[in-house]
Scaffold this active site. Structure first.
Site, short mmCIF file in Angstrom:
data_model
loop_
_atom_site.label_atom_id
_atom_site.label_comp_id
_atom_site.label_asym_id
_atom_site.label_seq_id
_atom_site.Cartn_x
_atom_site.Cartn_y
_atom_site.Cartn_z
CG ASP A 107 135.23 26.47 63.96
OD1 ASP A 107 134.78 25.19 65.08
OD2 ASP A 107 133.70 26.76 63.67
CE LYS A 135 133.52 29.01 66.71
NZ LYS A 135 131.76 28.24 66.13
CG ASP A 163 128.67 36.15 57.43
OD1 ASP A 163 129.54 35.19 57.15
OD2 ASP A 163 127.62 36.00 56.18
NE ARG A 169 130.38 40.05 56.20
CZ ARG A 169 131.11 38.40 56.03
NH1 ARG A 169 131.74 38.99 57.23
NH2 ARG A 169 130.92 37.50 55.19
#
Length: 184
Positions: A107, A135, A163, A169
């Site tokens: 991320d 991302k 999750d 998950r």
């Protein structure tokens, strides 16, 4: 669990199970070419990367060793702060070894930069990063090679080991959780 079981909770599917397996195989082939004749250590980041790490190891056409680390990243107002706490350290010495950090999604890159710095202090022969997804606006990791399966949109990605509050998950695909459910 299939996406149709939680379709009302997902904004979009970003990778189907078939697309994931295709990308995992391609990443394993690229790594095998790079590390031919060597036995790299795959360092899986628990818990989100467990599924990806095992699938990648199974697709790798040579010997690999698997090790695990667990870390906790802290955030403020849904933004990563860069503060990281080590929950589980490696159980093996990586000095002189080729290390590949395995994570399912990158991320902000803050946690990955922390991991790279932490592992480099241990004297490995090399450190690389392998992620199934990345991302937008994730920075490069300087001179650290990165193998990435695909770019994905912003949003909370769930499934394929990732999750939200302990759920999703076991979703076979990777999907963006709807904002309504991400708040809940």
């Amino acid at each position: 669990m299939d996406a149709e079981h939680v379709a009302g909770e997902l904004e979009s599917v970003v990778l189907t199970e078939e697309q994931i397996l295709t990308r995992v195989a391609a990443l394993a082939a690229a790594l095998a070419e790079e590390y031919a004749g060597r036995t790299p250590v795959l360092v899986g980041v628990l818990g989100g990367a467990a599924t990806f790490t095992v699938d990648l190891a199974r697709a790798y056409p040579g010997q690999v060793e698997i090790a695990w680390m667990a870390i906790k990243s802290y955030s403020t107002r849904n933004r990563a702060s860069g503060s990281v706490r080590l929950l589980k350290d490696l159980d093996l010495d990586i000095a002189g070894r080729d290390v590949i950090i395995i994570d399912t999604v990158i991320d902000t890159g803050l946690t990955m930069n922390w991991l790279i710095a932490n592992l480099r202090q241990r004297g490995p022969a090399s450190v690389a990063v392998c992620a199934l997804m990345k991302k937008p606006d994730t920075p490069d990791f300087g001179e650290t090679p990165a193998y990435v399966g695909c770019d994905v949109p912003a949003g909370l990605i769930v499934g394929y080991g990732l999750d939200f509050r302990g759920h999703y998950r076991n979703l076979r695909c990777a999907a963006v959780l709807s904002p309504v459910h991400a708040r809940g």
